[in-house]
Design an enzyme around this catalytic site. Structure first.
Site, short mmCIF file in Angstrom:
data_model
loop_
_atom_site.label_atom_id
_atom_site.label_comp_id
_atom_site.label_asym_id
_atom_site.label_seq_id
_atom_site.Cartn_x
_atom_site.Cartn_y
_atom_site.Cartn_z
N HIS A 8 42.82 6.36 7.91
CA HIS A 8 44.02 6.40 7.05
C HIS A 8 44.49 4.96 6.83
O HIS A 8 45.26 4.41 7.63
CB HIS A 8 45.10 7.26 7.72
CG HIS A 8 46.31 7.47 6.85
ND1 HIS A 8 47.17 8.53 7.01
CD2 HIS A 8 46.81 6.76 5.81
CE1 HIS A 8 48.13 8.46 6.12
NE2 HIS A 8 47.94 7.38 5.38
N HIS A 10 45.24 2.30 3.44
CA HIS A 10 45.27 2.03 1.99
C HIS A 10 44.86 0.58 1.79
O HIS A 10 45.55 -0.32 2.30
CB HIS A 10 46.68 2.26 1.44
CG HIS A 10 47.19 3.65 1.68
ND1 HIS A 10 47.13 4.63 0.72
CD2 HIS A 10 47.74 4.23 2.78
CE1 HIS A 10 47.64 5.75 1.21
NE2 HIS A 10 48.01 5.54 2.47
N HIS A 188 47.75 13.40 1.87
CA HIS A 188 48.97 13.13 2.63
C HIS A 188 49.83 14.40 2.56
O HIS A 188 50.05 14.94 1.47
CB HIS A 188 49.76 11.99 1.99
CG HIS A 188 49.22 10.62 2.24
ND1 HIS A 188 47.93 10.27 1.97
CD2 HIS A 188 49.82 9.48 2.72
CE1 HIS A 188 47.75 8.99 2.28
NE2 HIS A 188 48.88 8.49 2.74
N GLU A 191 54.46 14.02 5.72
CA GLU A 191 54.99 12.67 6.05
C GLU A 191 56.51 12.72 5.86
O GLU A 191 57.26 12.50 6.80
CB GLU A 191 54.36 11.61 5.14
CG GLU A 191 54.83 10.19 5.45
CD GLU A 191 54.26 9.14 4.49
OE1 GLU A 191 53.81 9.50 3.38
OE2 GLU A 191 54.29 7.93 4.85
N ASP A 269 47.60 2.72 8.26
CA ASP A 269 48.22 3.08 6.97
C ASP A 269 48.30 1.86 6.03
O ASP A 269 47.45 1.71 5.15
CB ASP A 269 49.60 3.72 7.20
CG ASP A 269 50.06 4.61 6.06
OD1 ASP A 269 49.31 4.79 5.08
OD2 ASP A 269 51.19 5.14 6.15
N ASP A 270 49.32 1.02 6.21
CA ASP A 270 49.52 -0.16 5.35
C ASP A 270 49.84 -1.35 6.26
O ASP A 270 51.00 -1.77 6.37
CB ASP A 270 50.68 0.10 4.38
CG ASP A 270 50.40 1.28 3.47
OD1 ASP A 270 49.58 1.14 2.54
OD2 ASP A 270 50.99 2.36 3.70
N1 ADE Z 1 50.66 4.83 -0.33
C1 ADE Z 1 50.48 3.83 0.53
N2 ADE Z 1 50.99 4.15 1.73
C2 ADE Z 1 51.48 5.39 1.64
C3 ADE Z 1 52.11 6.29 2.54
N3 ADE Z 1 52.37 5.98 3.82
N4 ADE Z 1 52.50 7.48 2.07
C4 ADE Z 1 52.28 7.83 0.81
N5 ADE Z 1 51.68 7.03 -0.08
C5 ADE Z 1 51.28 5.83 0.33
ZN ZN Z 2 49.06 6.67 3.83
#
Ligand code: ADE
Ligand code: ZN
Length: 328
Positions: A8, A10, A188, A191, A269-270
């Site tokens: 997971h 991006h 997703h 969340e 994630d990011d």
């Molecule tokens: N795009 C990038 N990170 C995300 C996240 N945590 N949730 C939804 N969309 C995303």
């Molecule tokens: Zn994500």
């Protein structure tokens, strides 16, 4: 270093402030600041998912050329390899780049070249194309039609961006098209949206994994189903804290997910926005959540169980996890 699969992630969320500034200069794109430290300081307090997404999408205006996409992915892959990642399944958001006037050839050309280099260096990596849920179902179907000529560049589809108000059923047709093409399907869910988003992703989209899934814990029947069907959850603890889904890292439900017998995995994630890559996330699990070597080995084994790979690779990496645990 704990060997694991990162499932997971991006690629656009790996755009560190120093590379952001470099690409902005290279392409003549204005930024609110050209000081990487000042830009990073703005990531310290997102009110929620949408507040983060606003910054994330704005920054992506700096990605213009194949070289930009290559440099972005190459930087992530080299950090991931150094952090113990054996397998990376990487999301990308082509609709954002199309809206910025960047054609799919440029996106897939650049990302694909970086992934090919990583594979040559021994890191297994593939792309998953995400649909931006707040652009709706027809836009998702249109993206998939446009992406299919680049089919060799991706192994599956995902669903990301703003969750609440964009339930999985809106994307039923896009996911049916993906299934017909033999693509893997993830989404997703849970969340910010409730357990019904998770259930709908399973029942209507036929997903093989749930990205996040935290709010599934509110529904005991759903928890039993996820456990019994061994549906993996790609959990992102630092992201959940940064976006206020969980108040503090100490309160994160990841240990409870393992206790419940869920196939939970750990992911960043990011990482450019939420405090660091998978090594930083794992360190936080140890220090703040007091997760043991057994817990970490379970998360790593789950990540290889959940990865879209063949049996021999899975067996080799799972043996590496056992060897890691035996050395501790
Ligand atoms: N795009 C990038 N990170 C995300 C996240 N945590 N949730 C939804 N969309 C995303
Ligand atoms: Zn994500």
């Amino acid at each position: 270093m704990l060997p694991l699969a990162e499932l997971h992630l991006h690629i656009e969320g790996t755009l560190e402030a120093d590379l952001l500034v470099r690409l902005a200069r290279r392409n003549g794109v204005p930024l609110p600041s050209e000081d990487p430290a000042e830009l990073t300081a703005r990531y310290a307090d997102f009110a929620d998912l949408q507040a983060f997404l606003d910054v994330y999408y704005a920054n992506l205006a700096v990605l213009r050329t194949e070289e930009d996409f290559h440099d972005l992915a190459a930087a992530y892959l080299s950090r991931a390899a150094a952090a113990g990642v054996r397998r990376a399944e990487i999301f990308c958001d082509p609709q954002t780049h199309l809206a910025n006037g960047v054609p799919l050839e440029v996106v897939f050309g650049g990302l694909g070249a970086a992934l090919a280099d990583a594979r040559s260096a021994g890191l297994s990596a593939d792309l998953l194309v995400c649909f931006l849920r707040d652009l709706g179902g027809e836009a998702a179907e249109d993206l998939l039609r446009r992406a299919l000529p680049f089919r060799e560049h991706f192994i599956g589809v995902g669903l990301d961006s703003a969750e609440v108000g964009w339930p999985p059923r809106l994307f039923a047709k896009a996911y049916d098209m993906a299934a017909v093409e033999g693509l893997h399907r993830v989404a997703h869910a849970g969340e910010e949206g409730g357990p019904e988003y998770v259930r709908e992703a399973l029942d209507v989209l036929g997903v093989e994994r749930i990205d996040h899934g935290n709010r599934a814990l509110e529904d005991p029947d759903l928890v039993r189903r996820l456990r019994d069907e061994r549906v993996p959850l790609t959990v992102c603890p630092l992201s959940n804290v940064a976006l206020k889904g969980v108040p503090r890292i100490e309160d994160h439900p990841l240990p409870r997910m393992l206790e419940l017998g869920l196939v939970a995995t750990v992911n960043s994630d990011d990482p450019a926005y939420f405090g660091g890559g998978i090594d930083v996330v794992v360190a936080a699990l140890r220090s703040a959540l007091e997760m043991s070597d057994d817990d970490l080995a379970a998360l790593a084994a789950n990540s290889f169980e959940a990865a879209f790979v063949d049996g021999p690779e899975r067996a080799r990496w799972t043996a590496e996890v056992r060897a890691w645990r035996a050395r501790r």
